[in-house]
Design a protein around this motif. Structure first.
Motif, PDB file in Angstrom:
ATOM      1  N   PRO A 160       0.798  -1.231   0.000  1.00 22.35           N
ATOM      2  CA  PRO A 160       0.000   0.000   0.000  1.00 22.35           C
ATOM      3  C   PRO A 160       0.832   1.284   0.000  1.00 22.35           C
ATOM      4  O   PRO A 160       0.290   2.372  -0.207  1.00 22.35           O
ATOM      5  CB  PRO A 160      -0.822  -0.109   1.289  1.00 22.35           C
ATOM      6  CG  PRO A 160      -0.059  -1.033   2.160  1.00 22.35           C
ATOM      7  CD  PRO A 160       0.597  -2.014   1.237  1.00 22.35           C
ATOM      8  N   SER A 161       2.135   1.180   0.192  1.00 23.38           N
ATOM      9  CA  SER A 161       2.967   2.380   0.254  1.00 23.38           C
ATOM     10  C   SER A 161       3.414   2.870  -1.118  1.00 23.38           C
ATOM     11  O   SER A 161       3.992   3.950  -1.243  1.00 23.38           O
ATOM     12  CB  SER A 161       4.204   2.124   1.122  1.00 23.38           C
ATOM     13  OG  SER A 161       5.065   1.176   0.513  1.00 23.38           O
ATOM     14  N   ARG A 162       3.159   2.063  -2.182  1.00 22.81           N
ATOM     15  CA  ARG A 162       3.571   2.516  -3.516  1.00 22.81           C
ATOM     16  C   ARG A 162       2.630   1.966  -4.584  1.00 22.81           C
ATOM     17  O   ARG A 162       2.009   0.904  -4.403  1.00 22.81           O
ATOM     18  CB  ARG A 162       5.003   2.073  -3.816  1.00 22.81           C
ATOM     19  CG  ARG A 162       5.198   0.568  -3.949  1.00 22.81           C
ATOM     20  CD  ARG A 162       6.647   0.233  -4.280  1.00 22.81           C
ATOM     21  NE  ARG A 162       6.824  -1.188  -4.588  1.00 22.81           N
ATOM     22  CZ  ARG A 162       6.660  -1.714  -5.796  1.00 22.81           C
ATOM     23  NH1 ARG A 162       6.298  -0.944  -6.811  1.00 22.81           N
ATOM     24  NH2 ARG A 162       6.847  -3.009  -5.995  1.00 22.81           N
ATOM     25  N   PRO A 163       2.527   2.670  -5.719  1.00 27.24           N
ATOM     26  CA  PRO A 163       1.656   2.203  -6.809  1.00 27.24           C
ATOM     27  C   PRO A 163       2.185   0.915  -7.427  1.00 27.24           C
ATOM     28  O   PRO A 163       3.389   0.655  -7.434  1.00 27.24           O
ATOM     29  CB  PRO A 163       1.703   3.361  -7.817  1.00 27.24           C
ATOM     30  CG  PRO A 163       2.182   4.530  -7.052  1.00 27.24           C
ATOM     31  CD  PRO A 163       3.100   3.994  -5.996  1.00 27.24           C
ATOM     32  N   PHE A 164       1.272   0.123  -7.958  1.00 24.86           N
ATOM     33  CA  PHE A 164       1.590  -1.136  -8.635  1.00 24.86           C
ATOM     34  C   PHE A 164       1.179  -0.968 -10.087  1.00 24.86           C
ATOM     35  O   PHE A 164       0.010  -0.722 -10.393  1.00 24.86           O
ATOM     36  CB  PHE A 164       0.832  -2.286  -7.975  1.00 24.86           C
ATOM     37  CG  PHE A 164       1.161  -3.648  -8.516  1.00 24.86           C
ATOM     38  CD1 PHE A 164       2.173  -4.407  -7.942  1.00 24.86           C
ATOM     39  CD2 PHE A 164       0.449  -4.186  -9.589  1.00 24.86           C
ATOM     40  CE1 PHE A 164       2.486  -5.687  -8.422  1.00 24.86           C
ATOM     41  CE2 PHE A 164       0.741  -5.451 -10.075  1.00 24.86           C
ATOM     42  CZ  PHE A 164       1.769  -6.203  -9.494  1.00 24.86           C
ATOM     43  N   VAL A 165       2.125  -1.101 -11.015  1.00 25.11           N
ATOM     44  CA  VAL A 165       1.884  -0.819 -12.431  1.00 25.11           C
ATOM     45  C   VAL A 165       1.737  -2.118 -13.225  1.00 25.11           C
ATOM     46  O   VAL A 165       2.516  -3.055 -13.061  1.00 25.11           O
ATOM     47  CB  VAL A 165       3.032   0.027 -13.021  1.00 25.11           C
ATOM     48  CG1 VAL A 165       2.807   0.270 -14.512  1.00 25.11           C
ATOM     49  CG2 VAL A 165       3.138   1.360 -12.277  1.00 25.11           C
ATOM     50  N   ILE A 166       0.732  -2.134 -14.098  1.00 28.82           N
ATOM     51  CA  ILE A 166       0.439  -3.279 -14.956  1.00 28.82           C
ATOM     52  C   ILE A 166       0.546  -2.838 -16.415  1.00 28.82           C
ATOM     53  O   ILE A 166       0.000  -1.794 -16.789  1.00 28.82           O
ATOM     54  CB  ILE A 166      -0.979  -3.817 -14.693  1.00 28.82           C
ATOM     55  CG1 ILE A 166      -1.143  -4.217 -13.230  1.00 28.82           C
ATOM     56  CG2 ILE A 166      -1.313  -4.978 -15.615  1.00 28.82           C
ATOM     57  CD1 ILE A 166      -2.582  -4.493 -12.826  1.00 28.82           C
ATOM     58  N   GLY A 167       1.250  -3.604 -17.233  1.00 26.94           N
ATOM     59  CA  GLY A 167       1.358  -3.262 -18.644  1.00 26.94           C
ATOM     60  C   GLY A 167       2.408  -4.090 -19.342  1.00 26.94           C
ATOM     61  O   GLY A 167       2.763  -5.187 -18.901  1.00 26.94           O
ATOM     62  N   ARG A 168       2.917  -3.570 -20.455  1.00 20.52           N
ATOM     63  CA  ARG A 168       3.978  -4.264 -21.176  1.00 20.52           C
ATOM     64  C   ARG A 168       5.272  -4.225 -20.367  1.00 20.52           C
ATOM     65  O   ARG A 168       6.142  -5.070 -20.524  1.00 20.52           O
ATOM     66  CB  ARG A 168       4.187  -3.603 -22.541  1.00 20.52           C
ATOM     67  CG  ARG A 168       4.857  -4.518 -23.548  1.00 20.52           C
ATOM     68  CD  ARG A 168       4.735  -4.009 -24.963  1.00 20.52           C
ATOM     69  NE  ARG A 168       5.638  -2.929 -25.264  1.00 20.52           N
ATOM     70  CZ  ARG A 168       5.297  -1.759 -25.795  1.00 20.52           C
ATOM     71  NH1 ARG A 168       4.033  -1.510 -26.055  1.00 20.52           N
ATOM     72  NH2 ARG A 168       6.185  -0.844 -26.071  1.00 20.52           N
TER      73      ARG A 168
END
Length: 246
Positions: free
Chosen positions: A26-34
């Protein structure tokens, strides 16, 4: 439709893709993609950074940080479904949710699981979804449903796999033993019917190719459980395939 469980800090959120699990911090964003924390696929049609999950105001949020693609987010069973366009965000509030999106000819599905969710399905809707009550608001004909099953067959047959290659119109028509004109006519009919019901992304036009329309149809049908694995039996019904029905 929903019952609120309780307010407070967002509980643990886990994402599942192709059998791999990710527990989010929860302390940082989680990025989804290529590229990113969850590298979905080396697909040129997929954004390097497409979706971002972050914790804010006691909730987990899913944001579409891409510029072209959209995603469909639905609760388990498809009772609640949202269309997440570029620039939009929404909270992940159900214990089990499905995130489905299409890039080029490929459709992907990511599961989201929260231990102690903020909302749950109401008792009445659970009863309806359990099979005690049959609800088919779309009103598809048998052949229209058969067409969708033929297009969604690879995705319906997968077992713990998050990526499915959709068949071409020619391959799906051949699977059904239909001519291309018959297949295209029925594809037009089912897309028009769902478009009138408010399903986005099915209306043809400039920049919207047939392959994208097929992919969006499968994306919606699978995530909303309009078709399920049990419907694969329809493909073996020779009498149904030969029925002449518009």
């Amino acid at each position: 439709m929903v019952e609120q469980a309780r307010a407070g800090q967002a509980p643990r959120l886990q994402l599942e893709f192709a059998g791999e699990w990710f527990t989010l911090d929860p302390s940082r964003p989680f990025v989804i993609g290529r590229e990113g924390d969850l590298t979905v696929d080396d697909n040129q049609y997929l954004h390097r950074a497409f979706l971002e999950v972050h914790h804010r105001d006691g909730l987990w949020w899913l944001a579409n940080v891409g510029s072209r693609l959209s995603a469909t987010v639905s609760s388990a069973g498809g009772a609640v479904q949202s269309w997440l366009s570029p620039g939009a965000r929404l909270p992940i509030v159900f214990s089990d949710a499905s995130i489905v999106f299409t890039a080029g000819p490929t459709t992907y599905e990511i599961g989201a699981h929260i231990d102690d969710a903020s909302f749950s399905l109401s008792t009445e809707h659970r009863r309806r979804s359990s099979g005690e009550t049959t609800v088919m608001p779309v009103g598809l004909t048998e052949l229209q449903k058969l067409l969708i099953v033929a297009l969604a067959e690879p995705m319906l047959r997968r077992d713990g796999v998050g990526v499915s290659e959709l068949p071409s119109s020619a391959a799906a028509a051949d699977r059904l033993g239909w001519t291309m004109s018959r297949f295209n006519r029925k594809l037009d009919n089912v897309c028009d019917k769902l478009d009138r019901m408010g399903v986005q992304g099915l209306r043809g036009g400039v920049g919207k190719l047939a392959s994208n329309r097929r992919a969006r149809l499968v994306e919606y049908a699978v995530s909303s459980q309009l078709v399920t694995r049990a419907d694969l039996a329809l493909l073996d019904d020779a009498a149904l395939r030969e029925t002449d029905e518009d």
